[in-house]
Structure formats: C-alpha cells, structure tokens
Scaffold this active site. Structure first.
Site, short mmCIF file in Angstrom:
data_model
loop_
_atom_site.label_atom_id
_atom_site.label_comp_id
_atom_site.label_asym_id
_atom_site.label_seq_id
_atom_site.Cartn_x
_atom_site.Cartn_y
_atom_site.Cartn_z
N LYS A 111 0.84 -1.21 0.00
CA LYS A 111 0.00 0.00 0.00
C LYS A 111 0.87 1.25 0.00
CE LYS A 111 -3.50 2.75 0.12
NZ LYS A 111 -4.56 2.77 1.15
N LYS A 148 -0.01 11.41 5.61
CA LYS A 148 0.34 10.34 6.55
C LYS A 148 0.94 9.14 5.83
CE LYS A 148 -2.72 7.49 7.45
NZ LYS A 148 -3.19 6.17 6.93
#
Length: 293
Positions: free
Chosen positions: A171, A239
C-alpha cells in the site's frame, strides 16, 4: 452467510460495510460517532453501542480507521477487539498504517488467540461504493483463504502479497505511485492552462496514449473544475507518504521522487488544504507558479 463486525464507518468503511450486507453477510457496525451507522442500518445491517457488543458473536472483525494509533486503540485497548472477540476470530484491518504496527498487531492477535490480516485498500471512495477496491493482504495463507468471501464482497482485485506487514508495504508503494501521478498530472494541467490549451480536450487525448492512467481518468477533470471535495484527503495521503519515507529510511533507500512528492503534500497541508481531496495537490503546483486564484 458470515457474521462480521465492522469498526469504523467513515467515508470508506460505511460503503464497505454496506457492500458486505449486500453480499449476504450479517454485519454489525460500530463507530465512535453513532450517527455514522445510519446508512448501514438502512441497508440491513445493525449498529452496536460498543466494540464489545459489535464483536461478541463475530467470525470476522473488520477495521477501517485513520492511522496506526487508532488501530492500536481499537484492537488492544481495554475495551478493544482483542479483549472481547471470541478465540479464533480473524481480524482484518483495512486501514493504511505503519508496517511495523501491522506486524505488532499480528503478534498481539496471536497472543489473544486471534489471527490478524493487514489488508489496506486502494480505489478511493468510488471504489468502496462500487465494491471495486484493490486489496493487498498480508498474513497467514489459511486466514487469507478463510477470509476470501469477506474480501470478495468489497474488492475485485484481491491478492495475498506475503507475511504480516506486507500488505502495508505494498500500500505504501501504491501511495507513492498515486502521489507521483497526481503531481505530474497537476504540472501538466498548469502547463496546458498557461498556454491557453483546451485542457479537457487535451486530457481526453492524453488518456488514450501512454500517459493514460487511473489517476488521469479520475482526477484530471476535478483539477480542471477546481472540485476538491474530499474523497481521499490530503491529510491521509500526507500520513501515507510519511510511511513511505520512514520505511525507505529503514531500508537505506534513496527515493528522490518519493521525497519530493512527500514535501509537496506536506506543503499542501501546511497551506490549509489538508481536508481537501488529494487531487488538490494541484493547488500547490499552482501556488508555486504564482497562478493560484
């Protein structure tokens, strides 16, 4: 029919939980803001007043929360999943978090008699609504096979990529590629507009060639229209790129493009765009060129 507890009914979690109901599963949802469960209940699911209530009879527990600390709190807190779920429960974390935290959660799950799969998703809000997410799964083979009906309810590309933490590493790579594409597309549109080219026509022909991409298909018109209503927010992509840069540092890697797009994303956030869709990185490129209206 499988019994699933779904923790975290936000922009992504709510449509995912609803699609699990539509696939024939029994879904009990919990969200810190109870009103977020309304759409799930309307779709045929039920709402719980606590994590303990949600997980008490679940074969699977799915979580979709913003960051590593949220996952740790939901899973390992005194009122968390690991304390209240029945032994043997498969815990599927769809959140995007640190690979190290994912590995720690796998160890903690095992200590409580559970199995943990890190299963971050790609496809954004649209993919969640349409049940067409790409899901990258880390964890034991047998748990992945057991959870396959849950994954198939929300995704069309579901791949077991390795041991615990591997899903999060894939990811992170995904988010690096997406951010770089958004940055390049932003520059291309600023460039075309500066030369008074019909950008909608230009994007159409670019999409038919080697420059074509899912990012171009889904984000170009939003940039042209200056429509940055949040789907995948800059705050969250910021993030995610922090995970990329930290993991690269751990491995002793130089990621020059990754570091640059991380800086651009941080700048967008620092300039007040954190709550906008990540396609609003376009505004940072405009800002640098003195063209932000």
């Amino acid at each position: 029919m499988t019994s699933i507890a779904f923790i975290g009914l936000g922009v992504m979690g709510s449509p995912m939980a609803i699609n699990m109901v539509r696939a024939g599963h029994r879904v009990v949802g919990f969200n810190r803001t109870p009103s977020r469960a309304a759409n799930l209940v309307e779709a045929g699911g039920t709402a719980a007043d606590s994590i303990a209530e949600a997980v008490s009879n679940a074969e699977f527990v799915a979580t979709m929360v913003p960051d590593s600390a949220d996952v740790e709190s939901v899973l390992t807190g005194p009122d968390g999943v690991f304390t209240h779920a029945a032994p043997g429960t498969v815990v599927i974390d769809f959140s995007t978090i640190s690979p190290h935290v994912a590995m720690g959660m796998a160890d903690a799950a095992a200590e409580h008699g559970h199995v943990f799969l890190d299963a971050p998703v790609s496809g954004g809000e649209e993919g969640a609504i349409d049940a067409k997410l790409s899901i990258m799964v880390g964890g034991p083979d047998d748990a992945f096979a057991k959870a396959r009906p849950v994954f198939d309810a929300v995704g069309t590309t579901v791949v077991h990529v390795g041991s615990s933490g591997s899903g999060q590493l894939v990811k992170a790579a995904n988010q690096l590629i997406v951010a770089a594409n958004i940055a390049a597309l932003s520059e291309a549109i600023v460039f075309l507009e500066a030369h008074n080219v019909d950008t909608s026509s230009a994007v159409r022909v670019l999409g038919g060639g080697l420059a074509g991409s899912t990012v171009l298909d889904h984000k170009a018109q939003r940039m042209i229209d200056r429509d940055f209503a949040p789907g995948a927010r800059i705050d969250l992509h910021h993030k995610d790129l922090g995970i990329v840069t930290a993991s690269a540092r751990d491995a002793g890697l130089a990621l020059p493009v990754g570091n640059l797009v991380a800086t651009l994303m941080a700048s967008a956030r620092a300039n007040g765009d954190g709550g906008l869709d990540h396609s609003a990185l376009f505004r940072s490129v405009e800002r640098l060129s003195g063209r932000l209206g």
